[in-house]
Design a protein around this motif. Sequence first.
Motif, short mmCIF file in Angstrom:
data_model
loop_
_atom_site.label_atom_id
_atom_site.label_comp_id
_atom_site.label_asym_id
_atom_site.label_seq_id
_atom_site.Cartn_x
_atom_site.Cartn_y
_atom_site.Cartn_z
N VAL A 21 40.72 39.36 27.89
CA VAL A 21 40.76 40.81 28.06
C VAL A 21 39.84 41.24 29.19
O VAL A 21 38.73 40.72 29.32
CB VAL A 21 40.37 41.49 26.74
N ASP A 22 40.28 42.16 30.01
CA ASP A 22 39.54 42.70 31.16
C ASP A 22 39.59 41.79 32.38
O ASP A 22 39.00 42.12 33.42
CB ASP A 22 38.07 43.02 30.83
N TYR A 23 40.30 40.66 32.30
CA TYR A 23 40.40 39.76 33.44
C TYR A 23 41.82 39.74 33.99
O TYR A 23 42.79 39.89 33.25
CB TYR A 23 39.96 38.35 33.06
N ASN A 71 31.79 45.61 36.25
CA ASN A 71 31.31 46.13 34.97
C ASN A 71 29.98 46.83 35.20
O ASN A 71 29.06 46.26 35.78
CB ASN A 71 31.15 44.96 33.99
N ARG A 95 37.30 39.71 37.06
CA ARG A 95 37.10 40.91 36.27
C ARG A 95 36.68 42.05 37.19
O ARG A 95 35.89 41.85 38.12
CB ARG A 95 36.01 40.68 35.21
N THR A 96 37.19 43.24 36.93
CA THR A 96 36.77 44.42 37.67
C THR A 96 35.29 44.66 37.41
O THR A 96 34.77 44.31 36.35
CB THR A 96 37.58 45.65 37.23
#
Length: 217
Positions: free
Chosen positions: A181-183, A204, A201-202
Amino acid sequence: MMQRLALAVILLLGGAIPTFATLVFDAATLGIAGDGPFTIAHTPVGTPRCVLVVSVAAGTVDDNITGVTYGGVALTEVAGSPLTKGTGELAVTHTFVLGSAIPTGTQNAVISGAGLGGTTQNMVLTATGAADCEVDDTSTLSSDAVANPTLTINTTASTNTWIVGVGFFGVPDAIDLAPGVDYTSLAEHDFSARLIAVSRRTSNGSGGNITMDWVAV
C-alpha cells in the motif's frame, strides 16, 4: 537545506534517504540485461537533484562491479551494498547514489566491471527537488522463506521522505507479486522464474519509521 531520499532494497540490499524539502520522482530507465559492463542513456524530465543506480545479478554470488558513474561523475555505494544472497535464488545487488553536482540533460550511466556473472539488470532513477539529496538510512533483508517481505526504514522525524526499493524474488511472473500500500511499481524484469521488481513511494511528510513491502498475489 539538504533534501534526503529513502531507498530500500528488499531481499538483497537496501538504502535510505529522507527529505527536508519534497523530493519528487522524475524518470526511470531500465537497461538491457546481460553480463556487462553496461552503459545506460538516461533522460531526466526535469533538473535532477538525486540519481540512483540499482543493479541486480541473478543466478550468481560473484561480485565484480567496480564502480558507477553518471555523466562522468562517480556515484557512492550505499551502506549495505553489495548484498549477496548465497542460498536458494542466488543473486548480488548493488545500489549507488549521487546527490550533488549532477549534470543535466541526457547522460550515460556506466556500470563498470568485467565478467559480472549470471544475468545482470540495471536501472537508473532520478528525482527532482529544491536541494541536493543525501542518504539517511539503509535496510536490508535476505531470506528463503518470507512470502511477503517487509522492511522498516528509520527516517528523520518531521521530514518528507521518498522511498525507492528493489527486490529479487523467486516467483515466475510479475503478476505473482504486488508493491505494498502507498507504493507504485516502476518496473519488473523476469529472469525465468526469478523476478526483479522496483517500486517507489510518494513523499511522506511525517518521517519516522516507514514500512516498505511487497505482497504475494
